[in-house]
Design a protein around this motif. Structure first.
Motif, PDB file in Angstrom:
ATOM      1  N   ILE A   1     -26.641  -8.790  23.326  1.00 19.30           N
ATOM      2  CA  ILE A   1     -25.315  -8.232  23.070  1.00 19.30           C
ATOM      3  C   ILE A   1     -24.856  -7.329  24.212  1.00 19.30           C
ATOM      4  O   ILE A   1     -23.756  -7.490  24.744  1.00 19.30           O
ATOM      5  CB  ILE A   1     -25.295  -7.457  21.738  1.00 19.30           C
ATOM      6  N   LEU A   2     -25.673  -6.384  24.606  1.00 15.77           N
ATOM      7  CA  LEU A   2     -25.268  -5.462  25.660  1.00 15.77           C
ATOM      8  C   LEU A   2     -25.128  -6.166  26.997  1.00 15.77           C
ATOM      9  O   LEU A   2     -24.261  -5.819  27.794  1.00 15.77           O
ATOM     10  CB  LEU A   2     -26.244  -4.285  25.753  1.00 15.77           C
ATOM     11  N   GLY A   3     -25.964  -7.172  27.246  1.00 14.87           N
ATOM     12  CA  GLY A   3     -25.848  -7.935  28.485  1.00 14.87           C
ATOM     13  C   GLY A   3     -24.527  -8.677  28.556  1.00 14.87           C
ATOM     14  O   GLY A   3     -23.831  -8.645  29.577  1.00 14.87           O
ATOM     15  N   ARG A   4     -24.173  -9.314  27.461  1.00 13.05           N
ATOM     16  CA  ARG A   4     -22.897 -10.045  27.422  1.00 13.05           C
ATOM     17  C   ARG A   4     -21.729  -9.081  27.578  1.00 13.05           C
ATOM     18  O   ARG A   4     -20.752  -9.380  28.269  1.00 13.05           O
ATOM     19  CB  ARG A   4     -22.769 -10.817  26.116  1.00 13.05           C
ATOM     20  N   THR A   5     -21.818  -7.930  26.932  1.00  8.85           N
ATOM     21  CA  THR A   5     -20.759  -6.926  27.033  1.00  8.85           C
ATOM     22  C   THR A   5     -20.645  -6.431  28.474  1.00  8.85           C
ATOM     23  O   THR A   5     -19.539  -6.263  28.997  1.00  8.85           O
ATOM     24  CB  THR A   5     -21.047  -5.750  26.084  1.00  8.85           C
ATOM     25  N   HIS A   6     -21.766  -6.214  29.124  1.00  4.44           N
ATOM     26  CA  HIS A   6     -21.769  -5.766  30.527  1.00  4.44           C
ATOM     27  C   HIS A   6     -21.015  -6.753  31.412  1.00  4.44           C
ATOM     28  O   HIS A   6     -20.136  -6.365  32.199  1.00  4.44           O
ATOM     29  CB  HIS A   6     -23.225  -5.605  31.002  1.00  4.44           C
TER      30      HIS A   6
ATOM     31  N   GLY B   1      -9.511 -11.200  27.155  1.00  2.72           N
ATOM     32  CA  GLY B   1      -9.738 -10.400  25.955  1.00  2.72           C
ATOM     33  C   GLY B   1      -9.769 -11.194  24.670  1.00  2.72           C
ATOM     34  O   GLY B   1     -10.453 -10.821  23.714  1.00  2.72           O
ATOM     35  N   ASN B   2      -9.052 -12.303  24.642  1.00  3.23           N
ATOM     36  CA  ASN B   2      -8.943 -13.074  23.409  1.00  3.23           C
ATOM     37  C   ASN B   2      -9.783 -14.336  23.371  1.00  3.23           C
ATOM     38  O   ASN B   2      -9.841 -15.002  22.340  1.00  3.23           O
ATOM     39  CB  ASN B   2      -7.482 -13.455  23.165  1.00  3.23           C
ATOM     40  N   SER B   3     -10.418 -14.682  24.480  1.00  3.77           N
ATOM     41  CA  SER B   3     -11.145 -15.947  24.455  1.00  3.77           C
ATOM     42  C   SER B   3     -12.620 -15.856  24.799  1.00  3.77           C
ATOM     43  O   SER B   3     -13.389 -16.691  24.358  1.00  3.77           O
ATOM     44  CB  SER B   3     -10.488 -16.951  25.402  1.00  3.77           C
ATOM     45  N   LEU B   4     -13.038 -14.886  25.581  1.00  6.15           N
ATOM     46  CA  LEU B   4     -14.441 -14.819  25.965  1.00  6.15           C
ATOM     47  C   LEU B   4     -15.217 -14.076  24.882  1.00  6.15           C
ATOM     48  O   LEU B   4     -15.519 -12.900  25.000  1.00  6.15           O
ATOM     49  CB  LEU B   4     -14.625 -14.143  27.322  1.00  6.15           C
ATOM     50  N   ILE B   5     -15.503 -14.786  23.835  1.00  3.85           N
ATOM     51  CA  ILE B   5     -16.195 -14.205  22.695  1.00  3.85           C
ATOM     52  C   ILE B   5     -17.690 -14.256  22.984  1.00  3.85           C
ATOM     53  O   ILE B   5     -18.251 -15.312  23.251  1.00  3.85           O
ATOM     54  CB  ILE B   5     -15.828 -14.956  21.407  1.00  3.85           C
ATOM     55  N   ALA B   6     -18.327 -13.088  22.926  1.00  9.33           N
ATOM     56  CA  ALA B   6     -19.732 -12.967  23.327  1.00  9.33           C
ATOM     57  C   ALA B   6     -20.652 -13.939  22.591  1.00  9.33           C
ATOM     58  O   ALA B   6     -21.634 -14.397  23.155  1.00  9.33           O
ATOM     59  CB  ALA B   6     -20.202 -11.534  23.114  1.00  9.33           C
ATOM     60  N   PHE B   7     -20.349 -14.255  21.364  1.00  6.99           N
ATOM     61  CA  PHE B   7     -21.249 -15.118  20.608  1.00  6.99           C
ATOM     62  C   PHE B   7     -21.051 -16.600  20.912  1.00  6.99           C
ATOM     63  O   PHE B   7     -21.765 -17.436  20.404  1.00  6.99           O
ATOM     64  CB  PHE B   7     -21.093 -14.851  19.105  1.00  6.99           C
ATOM     65  N   GLN B   8     -20.076 -16.918  21.763  1.00 15.20           N
ATOM     66  CA  GLN B   8     -19.853 -18.311  22.147  1.00 15.20           C
ATOM     67  C   GLN B   8     -20.581 -18.670  23.437  1.00 15.20           C
ATOM     68  O   GLN B   8     -20.552 -19.815  23.852  1.00 15.20           O
ATOM     69  CB  GLN B   8     -18.353 -18.573  22.325  1.00 15.20           C
ATOM     70  N   THR B   9     -21.188 -17.686  24.090  1.00 17.30           N
ATOM     71  CA  THR B   9     -21.913 -17.920  25.330  1.00 17.30           C
ATOM     72  C   THR B   9     -23.232 -17.168  25.291  1.00 17.30           C
ATOM     73  O   THR B   9     -23.388 -16.215  24.541  1.00 17.30           O
ATOM     74  CB  THR B   9     -21.110 -17.411  26.547  1.00 17.30           C
ATOM     75  N   THR B  10     -24.150 -17.599  26.121  1.00 14.77           N
ATOM     76  CA  THR B  10     -25.412 -16.866  26.248  1.00 14.77           C
ATOM     77  C   THR B  10     -25.241 -15.821  27.348  1.00 14.77           C
ATOM     78  O   THR B  10     -24.304 -15.904  28.155  1.00 14.77           O
ATOM     79  CB  THR B  10     -26.568 -17.810  26.630  1.00 14.77           C
ATOM     80  N   THR B  11     -26.151 -14.879  27.401  1.00 17.36           N
ATOM     81  CA  THR B  11     -26.099 -13.868  28.455  1.00 17.36           C
ATOM     82  C   THR B  11     -26.201 -14.542  29.822  1.00 17.36           C
ATOM     83  O   THR B  11     -25.473 -14.182  30.753  1.00 17.36           O
ATOM     84  CB  THR B  11     -27.231 -12.839  28.278  1.00 17.36           C
ATOM     85  N   SER B  12     -27.048 -15.518  29.942  1.00 14.78           N
ATOM     86  CA  SER B  12     -27.213 -16.233  31.208  1.00 14.78           C
ATOM     87  C   SER B  12     -25.916 -16.942  31.614  1.00 14.78           C
ATOM     88  O   SER B  12     -25.514 -16.896  32.779  1.00 14.78           O
ATOM     89  CB  SER B  12     -28.350 -17.235  31.085  1.00 14.78           C
ATOM     90  N   GLU B  13     -25.264 -17.602  30.659  1.00 13.09           N
ATOM     91  CA  GLU B  13     -24.016 -18.311  30.959  1.00 13.09           C
ATOM     92  C   GLU B  13     -22.923 -17.349  31.413  1.00 13.09           C
ATOM     93  O   GLU B  13     -22.216 -17.621  32.380  1.00 13.09           O
ATOM     94  CB  GLU B  13     -23.533 -19.089  29.740  1.00 13.09           C
ATOM     95  N   ILE B  14     -22.785 -16.240  30.701  1.00 10.08           N
ATOM     96  CA  ILE B  14     -21.716 -15.306  31.060  1.00 10.08           C
ATOM     97  C   ILE B  14     -22.023 -14.602  32.381  1.00 10.08           C
ATOM     98  O   ILE B  14     -21.127 -14.318  33.165  1.00 10.08           O
ATOM     99  CB  ILE B  14     -21.409 -14.315  29.913  1.00 10.08           C
ATOM    100  N   ALA B  15     -23.313 -14.352  32.671  1.00  9.38           N
ATOM    101  CA  ALA B  15     -23.694 -13.743  33.955  1.00  9.38           C
ATOM    102  C   ALA B  15     -23.373 -14.696  35.100  1.00  9.38           C
ATOM    103  O   ALA B  15     -22.826 -14.283  36.136  1.00  9.38           O
ATOM    104  CB  ALA B  15     -25.173 -13.385  33.949  1.00  9.38           C
ATOM    105  N   THR B  16     -23.687 -15.967  34.931  1.00 11.87           N
ATOM    106  CA  THR B  16     -23.387 -16.973  35.952  1.00 11.87           C
ATOM    107  C   THR B  16     -21.883 -17.097  36.139  1.00 11.87           C
ATOM    108  O   THR B  16     -21.385 -17.131  37.267  1.00 11.87           O
ATOM    109  CB  THR B  16     -23.997 -18.336  35.553  1.00 11.87           C
ATOM    110  N   PHE B  17     -21.159 -17.145  35.035  1.00 10.47           N
ATOM    111  CA  PHE B  17     -19.700 -17.240  35.070  1.00 10.47           C
ATOM    112  C   PHE B  17     -19.105 -16.044  35.807  1.00 10.47           C
ATOM    113  O   PHE B  17     -18.233 -16.202  36.666  1.00 10.47           O
ATOM    114  CB  PHE B  17     -19.164 -17.332  33.642  1.00 10.47           C
ATOM    115  N   GLU B  18     -19.588 -14.859  35.508  1.00  9.62           N
ATOM    116  CA  GLU B  18     -19.072 -13.643  36.152  1.00  9.62           C
ATOM    117  C   GLU B  18     -19.293 -13.699  37.654  1.00  9.62           C
ATOM    118  O   GLU B  18     -18.409 -13.352  38.436  1.00  9.62           O
ATOM    119  CB  GLU B  18     -19.731 -12.397  35.546  1.00  9.62           C
ATOM    120  N   SER B  19     -20.453 -14.164  38.095  1.00 10.19           N
ATOM    121  CA  SER B  19     -20.718 -14.208  39.538  1.00 10.19           C
ATOM    122  C   SER B  19     -19.831 -15.243  40.231  1.00 10.19           C
ATOM    123  O   SER B  19     -19.380 -15.022  41.361  1.00 10.19           O
ATOM    124  CB  SER B  19     -22.193 -14.468  39.823  1.00 10.19           C
TER     125      SER B  19
END
Length: 171
Positions: free
Chosen positions: A31-36, A73-91
């Motif tokens: 949770i905190l990783g995805r939020t970060h 704000g309305n579409s990147l719902i933390a529970f729809q992605t894994t921490t790894s996926e969102i970290a890769t996406f962010e980079s």
């Protein structure tokens, strides 16, 4: 005389503490990783505000950035992605936004969100509203319909057609 604990009691307490620690670490990483990473993405989008391309007015660029901020704000719902996926996406987003930005960049971000999670795909329906706002602001470019894959976008943004001094959907 001091109370003595049996080996069984010590093992049970140790097991419960270990399980609690593992759950806390898992929660933090998940949770905190995805939020970060979500907050980092939000910052990347916000930083676009001061990087207006020359061919757009401040109001037109603010419109594009505001809608992209809403997309995040309305579409990147933390529970729809894994921490790894969102970290890769962010980079990937960080790298893409580090260069020159324009309306094509905004389209790329919208396509990328559609690819990363179902919420991003669902939010694509608001491109019509973005374009309506851009037409009202007489923008020279509009967002194209979603392509389905951020990595394959090769076209320039759609140019608005000016009819009687008013921008319309164009091409």
């Amino acid at each position: 005389m001091p109370k003595q604990f049996s080996l069984r009691t010590v093992l049970l307490v140790t097991a419960f503490v270990a399980i609690g620690c593992l759950l806390a670490i898992g929660w933090r990483e998940s949770i905190l990783g995805r939020t970060h990473y979500s907050r980092r993405l939000e910052n990347h989008i916000e930083q676009l505000r001061v990087r207006k391309p020359a061919n757009l007015t401040p109001a037109q660029w603010e419109c594009m950035v505001d809608w992209t901020r809403n997309l995040h704000g309305n579409s990147l719902i933390a529970f729809q992605t894994t921490t790894s996926e969102i970290a890769t996406f962010e980079s990937i987003v960080e790298e893409r936004l580090s260069g020159n930005v324009d309306a094509t960049t905004i389209e790329w971000v919208w396509d990328a969100y559609a690819d990363v999670c179902p919420g991003g795909q669902d939010y694509q329906r608001f491109r019509t509203m973005v374009n309506e706002a851009l037409v009202a602001l007489k923008s020279p470019t509009l967002l194209d319909p979603p392509t389905g894959s951020a990595g394959t976008r090769s076209s320039e943004p759609r140019h608005a057609e000016v009819v009687g001094g008013v921008a319309t959907g164009g091409d």
